[in-house]
Motif scaffolding. Structure first.
Motif, short mmCIF file in Angstrom:
data_model
loop_
_atom_site.label_atom_id
_atom_site.label_comp_id
_atom_site.label_asym_id
_atom_site.label_seq_id
_atom_site.Cartn_x
_atom_site.Cartn_y
_atom_site.Cartn_z
N PRO A 17 0.81 -1.33 0.17
CA PRO A 17 0.31 -0.35 0.42
C PRO A 17 0.36 1.28 -0.09
CG PRO A 17 -0.07 -0.80 2.40
CD PRO A 17 1.18 -1.56 1.67
N ILE A 18 0.55 2.40 -0.84
CA ILE A 18 0.87 3.05 -0.67
C ILE A 18 -0.06 4.36 -0.46
CG2 ILE A 18 2.16 5.54 -2.22
CD1 ILE A 18 3.76 3.00 -4.11
N PHE A 19 0.06 5.40 0.80
CA PHE A 19 -0.82 6.11 1.14
C PHE A 19 -0.94 7.92 0.76
CE2 PHE A 19 -0.97 2.52 3.98
CZ PHE A 19 -2.14 1.55 3.29
N THR A 20 0.87 8.38 0.67
CA THR A 20 0.48 9.15 0.49
C THR A 20 1.57 9.64 -0.82
OG1 THR A 20 2.47 9.66 2.21
CG2 THR A 20 0.48 10.12 2.88
N PRO A 21 1.57 10.75 -1.22
CA PRO A 21 2.78 10.61 -2.27
C PRO A 21 4.57 10.50 -1.11
CG PRO A 21 1.37 13.00 -2.29
CD PRO A 21 0.82 11.89 -1.24
N MET A 22 4.51 11.04 -0.79
CA MET A 22 5.83 10.54 0.60
C MET A 22 6.53 9.16 0.91
SD MET A 22 7.34 13.92 1.78
CE MET A 22 8.94 12.77 2.69
N ASP A 23 5.33 8.09 0.50
CA ASP A 23 5.62 6.95 0.80
C ASP A 23 6.22 6.67 -0.64
OD1 ASP A 23 4.23 6.89 2.95
OD2 ASP A 23 2.41 5.77 1.93
N TYR A 24 6.41 7.43 -1.86
CA TYR A 24 6.76 7.64 -2.71
C TYR A 24 8.64 7.49 -2.44
CZ TYR A 24 3.59 5.97 -6.04
OH TYR A 24 2.03 5.69 -6.49
N VAL A 25 8.34 9.12 -1.59
CA VAL A 25 10.47 9.14 -1.89
C VAL A 25 10.83 8.54 -1.11
CG1 VAL A 25 11.19 11.01 -0.57
CG2 VAL A 25 9.47 11.90 -2.08
N SER A 26 10.06 7.93 0.56
CA SER A 26 10.85 7.18 1.12
C SER A 26 10.96 5.64 0.47
CB SER A 26 10.02 7.12 2.04
OG SER A 26 8.82 6.12 1.92
N ARG A 27 10.60 5.10 -0.94
CA ARG A 27 10.74 3.81 -1.24
C ARG A 27 11.81 4.89 -2.18
NH1 ARG A 27 5.10 0.80 -1.58
NH2 ARG A 27 4.57 0.95 0.60
N MET A 28 11.50 5.83 -2.65
CA MET A 28 12.53 5.39 -3.40
C MET A 28 14.29 5.77 -3.15
SD MET A 28 11.41 8.58 -6.40
CE MET A 28 10.14 8.39 -6.39
N ARG A 29 14.49 6.14 -1.89
CA ARG A 29 15.70 6.06 -1.15
C ARG A 29 15.84 5.02 -0.97
NH1 ARG A 29 14.35 11.60 1.18
NH2 ARG A 29 15.49 13.59 -0.10
N GLN A 30 14.86 3.75 -0.09
CA GLN A 30 15.26 2.68 -0.24
C GLN A 30 16.28 1.72 -1.00
OE1 GLN A 30 11.75 1.69 1.67
NE2 GLN A 30 11.77 3.14 3.43
N SER A 34 23.52 1.67 -0.73
CA SER A 34 24.81 1.94 -1.10
C SER A 34 24.56 3.53 -1.74
CB SER A 34 25.42 0.98 -1.57
OG SER A 34 24.98 0.68 -2.79
N GLN A 35 23.53 3.85 -2.10
CA GLN A 35 23.62 4.80 -2.74
C GLN A 35 22.42 5.44 -3.69
OE1 GLN A 35 26.29 3.23 -6.95
NE2 GLN A 35 27.65 5.78 -6.65
N PRO A 36 21.51 5.32 -2.40
CA PRO A 36 20.84 5.93 -2.82
C PRO A 36 20.34 7.31 -3.59
CG PRO A 36 21.03 7.07 -0.91
CD PRO A 36 22.65 5.57 -1.41
N TYR A 37 18.93 6.90 -4.85
CA TYR A 37 18.61 7.77 -5.38
C TYR A 37 18.54 9.24 -5.08
CZ TYR A 37 17.57 3.75 -8.05
OH TYR A 37 18.12 2.57 -9.49
#
Length: 124
Positions: A17-30, A34-37
């Motif tokens: 489940p993705i509930f907010t746009p911030m969920d996308y941001v946190s998942r992109m960083r995850q 070692s080399q986060p986007y």
């Protein structure tokens, strides 16, 4: 291609489940610990109104008369040093896209497209 690898990596993390746009941001960083986007947050200053900028193309049709090339005939568009060029066949040479010139002495920066957040109230 590198972009395909990025999309594939992100797609694996964008499962429900993705509930907010911030969920996308946190998942992109995850995705790559070692080399986060690098994620850039966009605000109201990002969107610009290019409709009113002098020098915009009114059309990309290469011909003007009946029987001349139309937009559907274009097979390639190339932007080089402020000039737009086109091809109607892949084997042809690049030609300058004919446009009326607008005399403007100074470049005009586009204005902001939005001055306040868009009201997304769907109950109206």
């Amino acid at each position: 291609m590198e972009v395909d690898s990025v999309h594939s990596t992100l797609e694996k993390k964008f499962k429900a489940p993705i509930f907010t746009p911030m969920d996308y941001v946190s998942r992109m960083r995850q995705c790559r610990p070692s080399q986060p986007y690098v994620v850039h947050y966009l605000d109201l200053n990002f969107s610009k109104n290019y409709e009113e900028v002098p020098g915009n193309f009114t059309t990309i049709r290469p011909g003007r008369r009946f029987g001349d090339a139309t937009v559907n005939d274009i097979r390639g568009i190339l932007y080089v040093n402020g000039e737009v060029q086109y091809k109607v066949r892949h084997s042809y040479e690049w030609e300058a896209l004919p446009q009326r010139t607008i005399n403007s002495r100074e470049p005009v920066a586009p204005a902001r497209l939005y001055n306040s957040p868009i009201n997304n109230d769907v109950t109206k």
